[in-house]
Design a protein around this motif. Structure first.
Motif, PDB file in Angstrom:
ATOM      1  N   THR A 129      19.384  23.447   4.075  1.00  0.00           N
ATOM      2  CA  THR A 129      19.167  21.899   4.446  1.00  0.00           C
ATOM      3  C   THR A 129      18.289  20.932   4.085  1.00  0.00           C
ATOM      4  N   LEU A 139      15.275  18.071   3.634  1.00  0.00           N
ATOM      5  CA  LEU A 139      14.422  17.351   4.021  1.00  0.00           C
ATOM      6  C   LEU A 139      15.020  15.505   4.833  1.00  0.00           C
ATOM      7  N   GLU A 185      17.978  14.717   5.629  1.00  0.00           N
ATOM      8  CA  GLU A 185      18.505  15.504   7.059  1.00  0.00           C
ATOM      9  C   GLU A 185      17.625  15.349   7.867  1.00  0.00           C
ATOM     10  N   TYR A 186      16.980  16.275   8.125  1.00  0.00           N
ATOM     11  CA  TYR A 186      15.785  16.608   9.140  1.00  0.00           C
ATOM     12  C   TYR A 186      14.879  15.796   9.584  1.00  0.00           C
ATOM     13  N   ILE A 235      14.646  13.341  13.503  1.00  0.00           N
ATOM     14  CA  ILE A 235      14.142  12.427  14.540  1.00  0.00           C
ATOM     15  C   ILE A 235      13.277  11.034  14.539  1.00  0.00           C
ATOM     16  N   TRP A 291      16.205  20.816  22.222  1.00  0.00           N
ATOM     17  CA  TRP A 291      16.265  20.602  21.003  1.00  0.00           C
ATOM     18  C   TRP A 291      16.118  19.207  20.432  1.00  0.00           C
ATOM     19  N   LEU A 297      12.936  17.333  19.785  1.00  0.00           N
ATOM     20  CA  LEU A 297      13.148  16.440  18.495  1.00  0.00           C
ATOM     21  C   LEU A 297      11.970  15.547  18.283  1.00  0.00           C
ATOM     22  N   CYS A 329       8.371  15.517  16.338  1.00  0.00           N
ATOM     23  CA  CYS A 329       8.396  15.761  15.703  1.00  0.00           C
ATOM     24  C   CYS A 329       7.877  14.894  14.811  1.00  0.00           C
ATOM     25  N   GLU A 373       7.245  13.963  10.884  1.00  0.00           N
ATOM     26  CA  GLU A 373       7.243  13.448   9.868  1.00  0.00           C
ATOM     27  C   GLU A 373       6.618  14.099   8.767  1.00  0.00           C
ATOM     28  N   VAL A 407       7.128  17.671   8.848  1.00  0.00           N
ATOM     29  CA  VAL A 407       7.989  18.260   8.513  1.00  0.00           C
ATOM     30  C   VAL A 407       8.603  18.311   6.840  1.00  0.00           C
ATOM     31  N   TYR A 462       8.721  21.915   5.052  1.00  0.00           N
ATOM     32  CA  TYR A 462       9.280  21.975   4.197  1.00  0.00           C
ATOM     33  C   TYR A 462       9.084  21.997   2.861  1.00  0.00           C
TER      34      TYR A 462
END
Length: 146
Positions: free
Chosen positions: A27, A29, A31-32, A36, A62, A66, A69, A71, A74, A78
């Motif tokens: 996936t 980054l 997209e995550y 968020i 979840w 979210l 989190c 950024e 994350v 990643y």
């Protein structure tokens, strides 16, 4: 060898992000980060997550977590997926590594490599699960610890 995580004697890893030989994480980054941002703005519903991840049995917690989190964290994590450190330190770890039998992150080929390169470790598949074992098969994951 100097370990990145000195002092770790025993470790349980659940389908850890594995990107051997330059293989990108499945996936992207962005997209995550987008998920968020949408969750933080209140534009991500559990129903939408269920469509995106139909094998997950638990999505509400979840979606609630979210927005918390960071950024930056994350993004740093990643990048760490791709630094190759895990595979260089893996042979020195005493660990149990559980992976999803349908995972696209730790594949069966990856599991075979992990077994060959660390005979002290236990590497075991969780049936009928992909990468997100805690959300897909919490029942089987719980059995591993009880």
């Amino acid at each position: 060898m100097r370990l990145r995580w000195p002092g770790i004697v025993r470790l349980v890893l659940v389908d850890p992000p594995l990107c051997p030989a330059g293989r990108p994480y499945p996936t992207p980054l962005n997209e995550y980060l987008e998920l968020i941002r949408r969750a933080r703005a209140g534009h991500l519903s559990p129903a939408e997550v269920r469509v995106r991840y139909p094998s997950w049995t638990e999505v509400e917690s979840w979606v609630e977590a979210l927005p918390t989190c960071r950024e930056e964290a994350v993004t740093a994590a990643y990048r760490d997926f791709h630094d190759g450190v895990f595979l260089t330190e893996w042979p020195a770890l005493s660990a149990i590594l559980l992976y999803g039998s349908h995972s696209d992150v730790v594949t069966s080929e990856d599991a075979a490599l992990l077994r060959r390169t660390n005979r002290r470790a236990t590497v075991r598949a969780i049936d009928d699960a992909g990468h997100m074992i805690p959300f897909e098969r919490p029942d089987l994951l719980t059995k591993e610890f009880c």
